[in-house]
Design an enzyme around this catalytic site. Structure first.
Site, PDB file in Angstrom:
ATOM      1  N   ARG A 159       0.815  -1.212   0.000  1.00 11.99           N
ATOM      2  CA  ARG A 159       0.000   0.000   0.000  1.00 11.99           C
ATOM      3  C   ARG A 159       0.850   1.264   0.000  1.00 11.99           C
ATOM      4  NH1 ARG A 159      -2.278  -3.591  -1.275  1.00 11.99           N
ATOM      5  NH2 ARG A 159      -4.166  -4.568  -0.485  1.00 11.99           N
ATOM      6  N   SER A 229     -11.910  -1.382   2.488  1.00  8.99           N
ATOM      7  CA  SER A 229     -11.053  -1.644   3.648  1.00  8.99           C
ATOM      8  C   SER A 229     -10.505  -0.327   4.191  1.00  8.99           C
ATOM      9  CB  SER A 229      -9.892  -2.560   3.261  1.00  8.99           C
ATOM     10  OG  SER A 229     -10.376  -3.783   2.764  1.00  8.99           O
ATOM     11  N   GLU A 325      -6.028   3.162   5.591  1.00 12.57           N
ATOM     12  CA  GLU A 325      -5.702   3.127   4.161  1.00 12.57           C
ATOM     13  C   GLU A 325      -6.068   4.428   3.453  1.00 12.57           C
ATOM     14  OE1 GLU A 325      -6.531   0.056   1.459  1.00 12.57           O
ATOM     15  OE2 GLU A 325      -6.013  -1.588   2.815  1.00 12.57           O
TER      16      GLU A 325
END
Length: 339
Positions: A159, A229, A325
């Site tokens: 990520r 998410s 995130e």
């Protein structure tokens, strides 16, 4: 002038911006971004709005990237797909599947646009974007020039990418070139795909399985606002993993091959008893604890308060600190979730 951003972010947060520009060609994207950068006004590049938490009205210009176009080249071993930044990611996965170009099927139904994919190095079910990245074209704002980076230059990690680090606020991704092998190999070693036989499974079967799992576990943002998410799956040392595994036999983790394990953040949150927990209209989803949802009138600040509560609760129980995130946005740009 104040323009609503509610329909442009998948959490459905009721915030506004000072001005909004939608661009439909790469040249227009380049021209407008250079103009705005030189004017030194706050600027937000917006794709699908699926990775943003607005905590305030944005006192600048939002550039909505709606550029489209896919060009396919090939050699003996690979397909090369050059894709404009505004293309919808899931539509690209379907496009490839329909043309028997395989590899992206594990990443079906990830929301957002192609231009956002390398920034976050998106991934799902054992496959990440960098596996197929051949080249990124981007506008470097401080020089006004188009730049090409290959895979290694993007500094991809879990990520993470150079676009979130050294080039943060300096790069506008204009197009992406993917490299997909003609000799396809199935990836079925993650979670709900493990029951599939990699020797006989088809890309279509993996696609269908991923879509079924995501649709059964993740709420439709058109019905219940969310960004998918909300937390990264934390990566811990093998020592930390073994200690936790001794205490929690059902701990869900995946070896990373370098003496580290990736833990399932959703499992940690669920075991902390937070499913359904809410602060105002911001709530942990009842079905998938990894997802924070807008029950109707949540504010971005409530979403952040809830996220911080989840982070602290999980840390108190497991000694593992979760990281969000999505990008947290204030009135002039990205901020830390603690601000």
């Amino acid at each position: 002038m104040s323009i609503s951003l509610t329909a442009l972010n998948t959490l459905g947060l009721n915030q506004h911006c000072a001005s909004l520009v939608e661009v439909t060609s790469k040249n227009e994207l380049i021209t407008r971004c250079i103009e705005l950068y030189q004017q030194q006004n706050p600027m937000l590049i917006l794709g699908g709005g699926s990775n943003l938490v607005f905590t305030d009205d944005f006192q600048g210009t939002v550039v909505k990237v709606s550029t489209t176009g896919i060009v396919i080249d090939q050699d003996d071993d690979f397909y090369y797909l050059t894709v404009q930044a505004g293309e919808n990611w899931h539509h690209l996965v379907e496009y490839c599947l329909s043309r028997e170009i395989y590899g992206l099927e594990n990443m079906a139904l990830i929301p957002g646009t192609v231009g956002a994919a390398p920034i976050q190095n998106i991934g799902a079910y054992g496959v990440e974007f960098n596996r197929f990245c051949h080249q990124i074209q981007f506008l470097q704002l401080d020089t006004g020039k188009l730049v090409y980076f290959d895979n290694d230059q993007c500094h991809f990690d879990y990520r993470e990418s150079i676009f979130k680090q050294q080039l943060k606020n300096l790069a506008v991704i204009t197009e992406v070139t993917l490299k997909l092998a003609k000799q396809w190999q199935a990836v079925t070693n993650y979670g709900p795909l493990q029951h599939l036989d990699p020797a006989t499974v088809t890309a279509r079967q993996i696609f269908d399985c991923v879509c079924h799992v995501r649709q059964s576990k993740l709420p439709d943002p058109k019905k219940l606002g969310n960004v998918g998410s909300f937390f990264k799956n934390p990566v811990v040392s093998i020592d930390v993993y073994n200690t936790l595994k001794t205490r929690y036999a059902a701990l869900v983790g995946y070896p990373q091959g370098d003496d580290h394990y990736k833990l399932a953040a959703g499992w940690l949150i669920e075991q902390a008893g937070l499913k359904g927990f809410n602060i105002g209209d911001a709530a942990v989803h009842q079905e998938q604890a990894l997802v924070l949802v807008n029950l109707g009138n949540a504010s971005g600040k409530e979403v952040c308060q809830l996220a911080l509560y989840v982070i602290q609760t999980v840390f108190n129980k497991f000694g593992v600190r979760l990281q969000p995130e999505p990008r947290i946005l204030g009135s002039a740009g990205e901020i830390d979730i603690n601000e």
